[in-house]
Write an enzyme that holds these catalytic residues in place. Structure first.
Site, PDB file in Angstrom:
ATOM      1  CE  LYS A   1      18.922  78.190  49.685  1.00 13.41           C
ATOM      2  NZ  LYS A   1      20.213  77.509  49.435  1.00 13.41           N
TER       3      LYS A   1
ATOM      4  NE  ARG B   1      23.266  84.932  45.986  1.00 12.57           N
ATOM      5  CZ  ARG B   1      22.346  85.197  45.066  1.00 12.57           C
ATOM      6  NH1 ARG B   1      22.531  86.203  44.242  1.00 12.57           N
ATOM      7  NH2 ARG B   1      21.248  84.470  44.979  1.00 12.57           N
TER       8      ARG B   1
ATOM      9  NE  ARG C   1      22.629  79.743  43.870  1.00  8.84           N
ATOM     10  CZ  ARG C   1      23.400  80.432  44.719  1.00  8.84           C
ATOM     11  NH1 ARG C   1      22.841  81.179  45.662  1.00  8.84           N
ATOM     12  NH2 ARG C   1      24.708  80.357  44.646  1.00  8.84           N
TER      13      ARG C   1
ATOM     14  CE  LYS D   1      19.441  79.811  53.639  1.00 10.64           C
ATOM     15  NZ  LYS D   1      20.649  79.045  53.248  1.00 10.64           N
TER      16      LYS D   1
ATOM     17  CB  SER E   1      23.223  86.625  55.353  1.00  6.43           C
ATOM     18  OG  SER E   1      22.614  86.609  54.061  1.00  6.43           O
TER      19      SER E   1
END
Length: 329
Positions: A203, A213, A224, A255, A281
């Site tokens: 990820k 978000r 992150r 991902k 997204s």
């Protein structure tokens, strides 16, 4: 040699002449059972809340989530990945809503399980970011950094309450070191040996997560990058893969999908467990936005993108178009 000898004898175009011919020789084809629907359920709303950056996607009420699950099952979709969005007042530094048996995600798991039983593989996001007031995927130490090992204790609790609620598969997405092993132990020690783990193995810290978000009402400030992977790295993914498999992952995931097809292909070549990819997204939003402008053919672009992900080696694809595409297939 005749006067025709210079023409090609091998003509790949012969196998592209008609739709029936192309269908017959296709090397990869999508099937509804390849698809998993990510779905958001928001606490305290009486109507679905549209997500502005993801046209056609909503934060569900409990009732509309149940309906979406039934529709996905009827279309032949394989699974549903649930994300809970608690009320802001219930967010705290420890993400307590994530381990509350009556937290929105656990309630949603029970709702969907009661509605569709085993007709859908019910999956749940196992992460704290939706329920923390700081928006990070774990608890913070005194210096404001994500505390890996303290977070693992919270993940173990989350695994138990999600399994108690009836989930088939947990998806730990926080990218904490050792998370799969701790979750496997927690599940096994609480009588949930049959609950599977879909490891978010690779990820990446990606710009393509932006619309998500909004979807989960994230409170995140900052980024992150200290725990999600650097987009520049491929070999690091193979190290993460080896660790996840050693710790007991049943399935692994890459991902995002499209910007990391090389990573997906490499991981698919390395393993003998099912491989998933998450069409995130931002990937969804780009196609929808370009189609709204009339710049691309929406339906063809969706299928082309999904076929590319499958061709790269994904056995399962998480996509917000899962039910729509499954119906079309």
């Amino acid at each position: 040699m005749t006067k025709y000898g210079s023409f090609p004898g091998a003509r790949p175009r012969r196998l592209r002449t008609t739709p029936a011919m192309r269908r017959m020789v296709a090397e990869h084809r999508l099937h509804p059972a390849d698809l998993i629907l990510p779905a958001f359920v928001r606490e305290g709303v009486s109507e679905p809340v549209p997500i502005s950056a993801m046209p056609g996607v909503v934060q569900h009420t409990r009732d509309t989530l149940r309906k979406a699950a039934v529709e996905a099952a009827e279309a032949g979709v394989a699974g549903i990945m649930l994300f809970g969005v608690p009320e802001d007042a219930k967010k705290d530094a420890a993400g307590t809503a994530g381990t509350d048996p009556d937290g929105i995600l656990q309630v949603a798991i029970r709702d969907v399980r009661a509605e569709v039983g085993d007709d859908l593989v019910i999956m749940s996001d196992l992460c704290l970011d939706e329920s923390t007031d700081h928006g990070h995927c774990g608890v913070l130490d005194a210096d404001g950094r994500v505390d890996n090992d303290a977070t693992l204790e919270r993940y173990a609790e989350m695994a138990q309450v999600q399994a108690d609620a009836g989930v088939h598969v947990v998806g730990p997405s926080g990218m904490m070191d050792g998370q799969v092993g701790v979750i496997r132990d927690a599940l096994d020690q609480t009588g949930h040996e049959d609950v599977s783990i879909l490891a978010y193995t690779a990820k990446y810290s990606s710009a393509f997560f932006g619309p998500f978000r909004e979807a989960v009402g994230s409170s995140l400030k900052g980024d992150r990058k200290t725990y999600q992977q650097d987009p520049a790295n491929l070999r690091e993914s193979l190290r993460e893969l080896a660790l996840d498999l050693e710790e007991g992952a049943d399935m692994v995931m890459v991902k995002p999908a499209l910007p990391y097809l090389d990573v997906l292909a490499k991981i698919a070549d390395e393993v003998d467990v099912p491989v998933a990819a998450y069409q995130v997204s931002g990937e969804y939003a780009m196609i929808e936005a370009a189609a709204e402008k009339g710049w691309i053919d929406r339906d063809k672009a969706i299928l082309e993108a999904l076929t590319g992900i499958k061709r790269a080696g994904a056995n399962m694809i998480l996509t917000y178009w899962a039910t729509e595409v499954a119906r079309g297939l």
